[in-house]
Design an enzyme around this catalytic site. Structure first.
Site, PDB file in Angstrom:
ATOM      1  CG  ASP A  51       0.754  -1.184  -0.197  1.00 39.19           C
ATOM      2  OD1 ASP A  51       0.668  -0.681  -1.336  1.00 39.19           O
ATOM      3  OD2 ASP A  51       1.566  -0.779   0.663  1.00 39.19           O
ATOM      4  CG  ASP A  90       3.196  -3.517  -2.476  1.00 39.19           C
ATOM      5  OD1 ASP A  90       4.391  -3.401  -2.822  1.00 39.19           O
ATOM      6  OD2 ASP A  90       2.277  -2.812  -2.941  1.00 39.19           O
ATOM      7  CE  LYS A 120       5.412  -2.404  -5.448  1.00 33.23           C
ATOM      8  NZ  LYS A 120       5.113  -1.356  -4.458  1.00 33.23           N
ATOM      9  CD  GLU A 189       3.347   5.468  -6.686  1.00 34.10           C
ATOM     10  OE1 GLU A 189       3.739   4.416  -6.147  1.00 34.10           O
ATOM     11  OE2 GLU A 189       2.188   5.922  -6.545  1.00 34.10           O
TER      12      GLU A 189
END
Ligand code: KIV
Length: 271
Positions: A51, A90, A120, A189
């Site tokens: 995204d 995403d 995801k 992340e």
């Protein structure tokens, strides 16, 4: 008679085997046919229709505005360019949080309308019902923990996550939870490298890091960052392999000059 070489597609099982064999997994973002084709031919194992298209493709400040229809458009373009890589998409903001039925409908639309191979979702236990429901339909799910950009207004900044013990503990238990309910991999992340390594060692499913150090089972970057197309974005974790913004700009200026001077097209460039 020409013998066509059979292309072996990357599956979630192959990724699992790679982790067991200690082979690192490479993943990059793609949002369109042409880039997907290049990255796939280069041998990338996973293509993420992130995204981050909201930032990189559409110029929004955050990932929040991108819609499910727009993600499906990007994903179907990527799928048409790929022969080998696993394509993960995403689920965008607002299509799964707090509503597992909606989450399943969103995932099914992505799978049916784009031809992608997995989805995801960002978050841990709080999105457990959504993840379980999607998995129950046979759709592979990749988790995403640490800095989760869809929650940017909750965090307030894009700084490193889980530096404090409480947040690190929550991340560790979320990772185990996502593995237990059936996720095939987890993106980590922007977290400390030591935590990235610890979580990766504690799981039997692969972790894919972005700013999570060298101890994760694979790495992911936004392709436009790696190529230097996004000129101003320079976090410490990013390695730029090209400076394409400047290179493209220089060459376009050259073209403009050639058009204006009458140099282009020359006698061999016309009918
Ligand atoms: O949207 C995206 O590009 C991502 C990666 C940064 C992992 O989620």
């Amino acid at each position: 008679m020409s013998v066509q070489k059979e292309i072996k597609r990357i599956t979630t099982h192959i990724l699992q085997e790679m982790k067991m064999d200690g082979k690192k997994i490479s993943m990059l973002t793609a949002y369109d046919f042409s880039f997907a084709k290049i990255l796939d031919e280069a041998g990338i194992e996973i293509l993420l229709v992130g995204d981050s298209a909201s930032n990189v493709m559409a110029g929004h400040e955050t990932t929040l505005p991108i819609t499910l229809d727009q993600m499906i458009y990007h994903a179907s373009s990527v799928v048409r360019g790929v022969q080998k890589a696993l394509v993960v998409v995403d689920l965008p903001f607002g299509t799964y949080q707090g509503n597992s039925k909606k989450a399943l409908q969103s995932a099914i639309r992505i799978m049916k309308e784009s031809g992608a191979h997995a989805v995801k979702l960002e978050g841990g236990t709080e999105i457990g019902d959504a993840v379980k429901r999607i998995l129950s339909a046979g759709v592979p799910v990749m988790g995403h923990l640490g800095l989760t950009p869809q929650s940017i207004y909750k965090f307030g900044t894009y700084s490193v996550r889980a530096k404090e013990e409480m947040e690190a503990n929550k991340l560790k238990s979320d990772a185990l939870f996502l593995q237990e309910i059936g996720c095939f991999a987890i993106v980590l992340e922007k977290i400390p490298a030591t935590l990235g390594e610890e979580v990766s060692k504690s799981l039997h499913i692969p972790t894919i890091g972005i700013g999570a150090g060298g101890g994760t089972d694979g790495q992911v970057l936004v392709t436009h960052d790696l190529l230097g197309i996004t000129k101003e974005f320079k976090p410490r974790f990013l390695r730029r392999y090209m400076e394409l913004f400047d290179e493209i700009k220089d060459n376009v200026q050259h073209y403009i000059q050639d058009v204006k001077s009458g140099d282009f097209p020359n006698s061999t460039e016309q009918y």
